[in-house]
Every structure is written in C-alpha cells, then in structure tokens.
Enzyme design. Structure first.
Site, PDB file in Angstrom:
ATOM      1  N   CYS A   5     -19.488  -6.605   3.890  1.00  0.00           N
ATOM      2  CA  CYS A   5     -18.827  -5.341   4.211  1.00  0.00           C
ATOM      3  C   CYS A   5     -17.542  -5.260   3.406  1.00  0.00           C
ATOM      4  CB  CYS A   5     -18.533  -5.318   5.712  1.00  0.00           C
ATOM      5  SG  CYS A   5     -17.614  -3.876   6.248  1.00  0.00           S
ATOM      6  N   CYS A  47     -19.453   1.722   9.113  1.00  0.00           N
ATOM      7  CA  CYS A  47     -18.657   1.093  10.169  1.00  0.00           C
ATOM      8  C   CYS A  47     -17.426   1.961  10.346  1.00  0.00           C
ATOM      9  CB  CYS A  47     -18.274  -0.320   9.739  1.00  0.00           C
ATOM     10  SG  CYS A  47     -17.071  -1.101  10.831  1.00  0.00           S
ATOM     11  N   CYS A  72       0.401   4.948   6.976  1.00  0.00           N
ATOM     12  CA  CYS A  72      -0.239   4.714   8.278  1.00  0.00           C
ATOM     13  C   CYS A  72       0.761   4.005   9.207  1.00  0.00           C
ATOM     14  CB  CYS A  72      -1.492   3.863   8.096  1.00  0.00           C
ATOM     15  SG  CYS A  72      -2.554   4.482   6.776  1.00  0.00           S
ATOM     16  N   ARG A  75     -17.681  -2.904  18.313  1.00  0.00           N
ATOM     17  CA  ARG A  75     -16.909  -4.126  18.033  1.00  0.00           C
ATOM     18  C   ARG A  75     -15.566  -4.159  18.752  1.00  0.00           C
ATOM     19  NH1 ARG A  75     -17.025  -4.055  12.618  1.00  0.00           N
ATOM     20  NH2 ARG A  75     -19.164  -4.755  12.869  1.00  0.00           N
ATOM     21  N   CYS A  85     -16.340  -9.370   5.833  1.00  0.00           N
ATOM     22  CA  CYS A  85     -15.730  -8.087   5.479  1.00  0.00           C
ATOM     23  C   CYS A  85     -14.470  -8.294   4.660  1.00  0.00           C
ATOM     24  CB  CYS A  85     -15.421  -7.308   6.758  1.00  0.00           C
ATOM     25  SG  CYS A  85     -14.647  -5.727   6.424  1.00  0.00           S
ATOM     26  N   CYS A 140       0.474   0.289  10.288  1.00  0.00           N
ATOM     27  CA  CYS A 140      -0.004  -0.740   9.362  1.00  0.00           C
ATOM     28  C   CYS A 140       1.073  -1.622   8.730  1.00  0.00           C
ATOM     29  CB  CYS A 140      -0.847  -0.103   8.257  1.00  0.00           C
ATOM     30  SG  CYS A 140      -1.649  -1.369   7.236  1.00  0.00           S
ATOM     31  N   CYS A 149       0.830  -1.211   0.000  1.00  0.00           N
ATOM     32  CA  CYS A 149       0.000   0.000   0.000  1.00  0.00           C
ATOM     33  C   CYS A 149       0.866   1.263   0.000  1.00  0.00           C
ATOM     34  CB  CYS A 149      -0.928  -0.017   1.220  1.00  0.00           C
ATOM     35  SG  CYS A 149      -2.061   1.385   1.262  1.00  0.00           S
TER      36      CYS A 149
HETATM   37  N1  SAM Z   1      -6.737   0.403   3.249  1.00  0.00           N
HETATM   38  C1  SAM Z   1      -8.020   0.674   3.766  1.00  0.00           C
HETATM   39  C2  SAM Z   1      -8.035   1.808   4.768  1.00  0.00           C
HETATM   40  O1  SAM Z   1      -7.000   2.112   5.347  1.00  0.00           O
HETATM   41  O2  SAM Z   1      -9.096   2.378   4.961  1.00  0.00           O
HETATM   42  C3  SAM Z   1      -8.688  -0.539   4.396  1.00  0.00           C
HETATM   43  C4  SAM Z   1      -7.868  -1.524   5.202  1.00  0.00           C
HETATM   44  S1  SAM Z   1      -7.090  -0.907   6.671  1.00  0.00           S
HETATM   45  C5  SAM Z   1      -5.957  -2.193   7.057  1.00  0.00           C
HETATM   46  C6  SAM Z   1      -8.400  -1.003   7.864  1.00  0.00           C
HETATM   47  C7  SAM Z   1      -8.120  -0.577   9.278  1.00  0.00           C
HETATM   48  O3  SAM Z   1      -7.367  -1.567   9.973  1.00  0.00           O
HETATM   49  C8  SAM Z   1      -7.341   0.692   9.530  1.00  0.00           C
HETATM   50  O4  SAM Z   1      -8.105   1.837   9.369  1.00  0.00           O
HETATM   51  C9  SAM Z   1      -6.935   0.517  10.987  1.00  0.00           C
HETATM   52  O5  SAM Z   1      -7.904   1.093  11.834  1.00  0.00           O
HETATM   53  C10 SAM Z   1      -6.897  -1.004  11.177  1.00  0.00           C
HETATM   54  N2  SAM Z   1      -5.531  -1.491  11.443  1.00  0.00           N
HETATM   55  C11 SAM Z   1      -4.537  -1.640  10.537  1.00  0.00           C
HETATM   56  N3  SAM Z   1      -3.412  -2.084  11.121  1.00  0.00           N
HETATM   57  C12 SAM Z   1      -3.682  -2.220  12.440  1.00  0.00           C
HETATM   58  C13 SAM Z   1      -2.913  -2.636  13.563  1.00  0.00           C
HETATM   59  N4  SAM Z   1      -1.636  -2.980  13.454  1.00  0.00           N
HETATM   60  N5  SAM Z   1      -3.518  -2.662  14.776  1.00  0.00           N
HETATM   61  C14 SAM Z   1      -4.829  -2.315  14.885  1.00  0.00           C
HETATM   62  N6  SAM Z   1      -5.598  -1.912  13.864  1.00  0.00           N
HETATM   63  C15 SAM Z   1      -5.038  -1.855  12.654  1.00  0.00           C
HETATM   64  C1  DTB Z   2     -11.163  -2.638  11.883  1.00  0.00           C
HETATM   65  O1  DTB Z   2     -11.518  -1.663  12.560  1.00  0.00           O
HETATM   66  N1  DTB Z   2     -10.256  -3.530  12.248  1.00  0.00           N
HETATM   67  C2  DTB Z   2     -10.042  -4.517  11.209  1.00  0.00           C
HETATM   68  C3  DTB Z   2     -11.088  -4.117  10.150  1.00  0.00           C
HETATM   69  N2  DTB Z   2     -11.657  -2.919  10.702  1.00  0.00           N
HETATM   70  C4  DTB Z   2     -10.708  -3.953   8.752  1.00  0.00           C
HETATM   71  C5  DTB Z   2      -8.640  -4.600  10.754  1.00  0.00           C
HETATM   72  C6  DTB Z   2      -7.657  -4.898  11.865  1.00  0.00           C
HETATM   73  C7  DTB Z   2      -6.333  -5.107  11.239  1.00  0.00           C
HETATM   74  C8  DTB Z   2      -5.280  -5.531  12.218  1.00  0.00           C
HETATM   75  C9  DTB Z   2      -3.969  -5.689  11.579  1.00  0.00           C
HETATM   76  C10 DTB Z   2      -3.898  -6.774  10.538  1.00  0.00           C
HETATM   77  O2  DTB Z   2      -4.366  -7.914  10.753  1.00  0.00           O
HETATM   78  O3  DTB Z   2      -3.293  -6.531   9.478  1.00  0.00           O
HETATM   79 FE1  SF4 Z   3      -2.841   1.200   3.384  1.00  0.00          FE
HETATM   80 FE2  SF4 Z   3      -2.732   0.045   5.769  1.00  0.00          FE
HETATM   81 FE3  SF4 Z   3      -3.125   2.656   5.595  1.00  0.00          FE
HETATM   82 FE4  SF4 Z   3      -5.084   0.967   4.803  1.00  0.00          FE
HETATM   83  S1  SF4 Z   3      -4.299   1.226   6.885  1.00  0.00           S
HETATM   84  S2  SF4 Z   3      -4.356   2.800   3.730  1.00  0.00           S
HETATM   85  S3  SF4 Z   3      -3.824  -0.712   4.004  1.00  0.00           S
HETATM   86  S4  SF4 Z   3      -1.281   1.556   4.947  1.00  0.00           S
END
Ligand code: SAM
Ligand code: DTB
Ligand code: SF4
Length: 323
Positions: free
Chosen positions: A128, A188, A56, A260, A96, A59, A52
């Site tokens: 979702c 959500c 973030c 959730r 989802c 992430c 990506c």
């Molecule tokens: N790329 C899209 C976005 O950012 O909207 C969708 C997928 S993104 C991985 C969805 C959500 O996962 C993020 O907004 C964040 O709240 C959560 N998330 C990602 N990495 C995480 C982590 N290491 N611990 C907890 N939540 C995480």
């Molecule tokens: C949300 O609030 N938590 C989920 C879902 N919406 C998409 C994602 C959590 C991701 C945790 C890190 C991972 O597994 O990559």
């Molecule tokens: Fe990309 Fe992860 Fe950020 Fe979603 S949360 S936009 S997958 S870097």
C-alpha cells in the site's frame, strides 16, 4: 446486502443507536460477512518524512508547524525492503509506505517508489502507498508496479474540511480516490476522530464513504494523536465510545470493508480495543511506530491477539477466495 444509497437520516439513526444495541448490530453484520476471529496486521513506514507544504492542522509533518519532526529525504529501496522483510517476519501481511507529499510528481523519486512497490510485492505482501494526490496515469503506473492498495483519507466531512486543511479541497481528495479506482487499485479511505468536529460531521463523512460508487475496501478510523506544535495539540483525548460508535457505524454501512482501528491505540487499553473489535474493527497497524508517532509493539499486539483468540489475516485472502 451491500448498499451505496444510504441516506443521511439512515446513517444518523444508526450512529445514534444506543450503544449496546449498536455494538450488537455491528457484531451481527460483522459475523455475517467476515471471519470474526481474524484481524489484518498492517505495518506503516514513513519513506519520506516531514517538510510537507500542506497545512493539515493535525499533522506533525507539515513544514509550517514546529513539531520537532526531522525532515528526511526519500529512503533507499534496500532499506525499505529490509523494513518490509522484518514486518513480514513479525506477522504483518500488508506494508504501507507513506510520504509527506502534497502530491506525486513525475520525477526520479516517483520512479524509486515504483521500484519499492515492485520489491515489496515480490516479497508476497500486500503493498500500500499513501503519497498524497495522484493523477490517473500515476495510479496506473503504481498498479503496474504491483501496488495493491492506496490510502487517501477524507479525514472529516466536506463541511468541516476547510477548518482543518486549506491547501487543497475535498473535491481534490475525491478526484484522487476516483483515479485510484480507475486504475483497479484497492481503495483505503477513512478519517480522524477528535479534530473538533461535531457528530454531524462524523455522520456526513461516514455517509460520503458509504455512498461512493464502490465502498473503500479499507476504512481506517484514526483517533487524533495530538502532537505538540500542531494547531490541534490541545484537543481533548478521544473517548473510547466515540471510536466504538464510528467503527460500529462504518461496519454496518460497509459490511465487507476492512475497518481499521488505526492511530491512537497507545492510549487505549486492551479492553478498549476489544470493544472496537467487537464493534467490527478487523484491522490494525502494528509495529512500534506509525509514521512519526508511537504505536504498540508487535510483541504487545501478539499478546493481545493470544488473549483474545484472534489470528492475523493471511495476505491476498480475497483473491484466494475468488479462485
Ligand atoms: N501526505 C499524504 C496525505 O496526506 O494524503 C499521506 C500521508 S498522511 C500523514 C496520511 C494520513 O495520516 C492523513 O490523511 C491523516 O488521516 C493521518 N494522520 C496524520 N497525522 C495524524 C495524527 N496526528 N493523528 C491521527 N491521524 C493522523
Ligand atoms: C491512516 O489512516 N492512518 C495512518 C495511515 N493511514 C497512513 C497514519 C497515522 C499517522 C499518525 C501520525 C503519525 O504517526 O505521524
Ligand atoms: Fe502533508 Fe501531513 Fe497533510 Fe499528508 S497529512 S499532506 S503529510 S501535512
């Protein structure tokens, strides 16, 4: 009474209520508005993983961090439907699909996602998606394909957002939420605890969520899963009381939302999770993987449900109650 005019001072006062009293109040609101014996079981699938462009800080899927996550192109529809079928068999009612995209583009991949949405919807599950930013037109296309809900998190306060993500703005996030609403799709939207934010940031995020024109139907509260290679890999583990405080405050502010208990359950005991359910959490992600990180297995969760006398919430319950 459902309120959208909460003041910061009111949110602060709720958040800072001594814990026993806070849990009691949240549990009271919860039983007034919801069936406390029910917990929604959702399953996540990463349909496009890693690589990506965003930064973030939490992430594992951001291309710029070396986290060991393998980049995977968009999955095939049949494969996705097979996962959805298994999730349904295991008792999940919401499926989802997540993609590591900054935003949706009008290309073949999006057409494939629309097909997947259609397929999962036809299986009788609430579908979702979480695909990054969306235009109103794209939101309408997803709705037409049968999308039930769209996940798009605010993650933290507007003030702290720039310390966590620089490649898009808080207003971008709010705009997408608005686009989703306009398409009549269930919203959500929640956040993450443990990013290094202050209590004030948490209060402000909850205030933003609770003062949207309509409350999100689902509010995921994630505990940061610290992933090696991300800038937040060394952040301290989130204390269960922090989760309880967030969940209870969200429950009081947004009585009807599905709150959730999302990422972070592998490091919580059953007793910890029970406190979260008492404080008003009524939804979880089940299945051994979230998007890229581990999660308790279906079997472990079903044992927990049995012990606590909880039952999975049926699909489309709101709609059924309305007829
Ligand atoms: N790329 C899209 C976005 O950012 O909207 C969708 C997928 S993104 C991985 C969805 C959500 O996962 C993020 O907004 C964040 O709240 C959560 N998330 C990602 N990495 C995480 C982590 N290491 N611990 C907890 N939540 C995480
Ligand atoms: C949300 O609030 N938590 C989920 C879902 N919406 C998409 C994602 C959590 C991701 C945790 C890190 C991972 O597994 O990559
Ligand atoms: Fe990309 Fe992860 Fe950020 Fe979603 S949360 S936009 S997958 S870097």
């Amino acid at each position: 009474m459902i309120r959208n005019d909460w003041t910061i001072a009111e949110v602060e006062q709720i958040y800072n209520t001594p814990l026993m009293e806070l849990i009691y109040r949240a549990a009271t609101v919860h039983r007034e508005y919801n069936d406390t014996g029910e917990v929604q079981v959702c399953t996540l699938l990463s349909i496009k993983t890693g690589g990506c462009s965003e930064d973030c800080a939490y992430c594992p899927q951001a291309a710029r961090y070396n986290t060991g996550v393998n980049v995977q192109a968009l999955m095939k529809k049949e494969e996705v439907l097979e996962y959805a079928r298994k999730a349904k068999e295991a008792g999940s009612t919401r499926f989802c699909m997540g993609a590591a995209w900054r935003e949706v583009r009008n290309n073949r991949d999006f057409d494939h996602v629309l097909d997947m949405v259609k397929g999962v919807n036809e299986m009788g599950m609430e579908v979702c998606c979480t695909l990054g930013m969306l235009t109103e037109e794209q939101a309408h296309k997803l709705a037409e394909a049968g999308l039930y809900a769209y996940n798009h998190n605010l993650d933290t306060s507007a003030e702290y957002y720039g310390d966590i993500i620089t490649t898009r703005t808080y207003d971008d996030r709010l705009q997408t939420l608005d686009n989703v609403r306009k398409a009549g799709v269930s919203v959500c939207c929640g956040g993450i605890v443990g990013l290094g934010e202050t209590h004030e940031d948490r209060i402000k995020m909850l205030h933003t969520l609770a003062t949207l024109p309509e409350h999100p139907e689902s509010v995921p509260v994630n505990a940061l899963v610290p992933v090696k290679g991300t800038p937040l890999e060394h952040n301290a583990k989130v204390n269960v009381w922090e989760m309880v405080k967030m969940i209870a405050t969200a429950r009081i502010l947004m009585p009807k939302a599905m709150v959730r208990l999302s990422a972070g359950r592998t490091s919580m005991s059953i007793a910890d999770q029970t406190l979260c359910f008492m404080a008003g959490a009524n939804s979880i992600f089940a299945g051994e993987k979230l998007l890229t990180t581990p999660n308790p297995t279906f079997e472990e969760d079903m044992q927990m449900f049995q012990m606590l006398g909880l039952k999975p919430r049926e699909a489309f319950k709101n709609e059924k109650e309305m007829v």
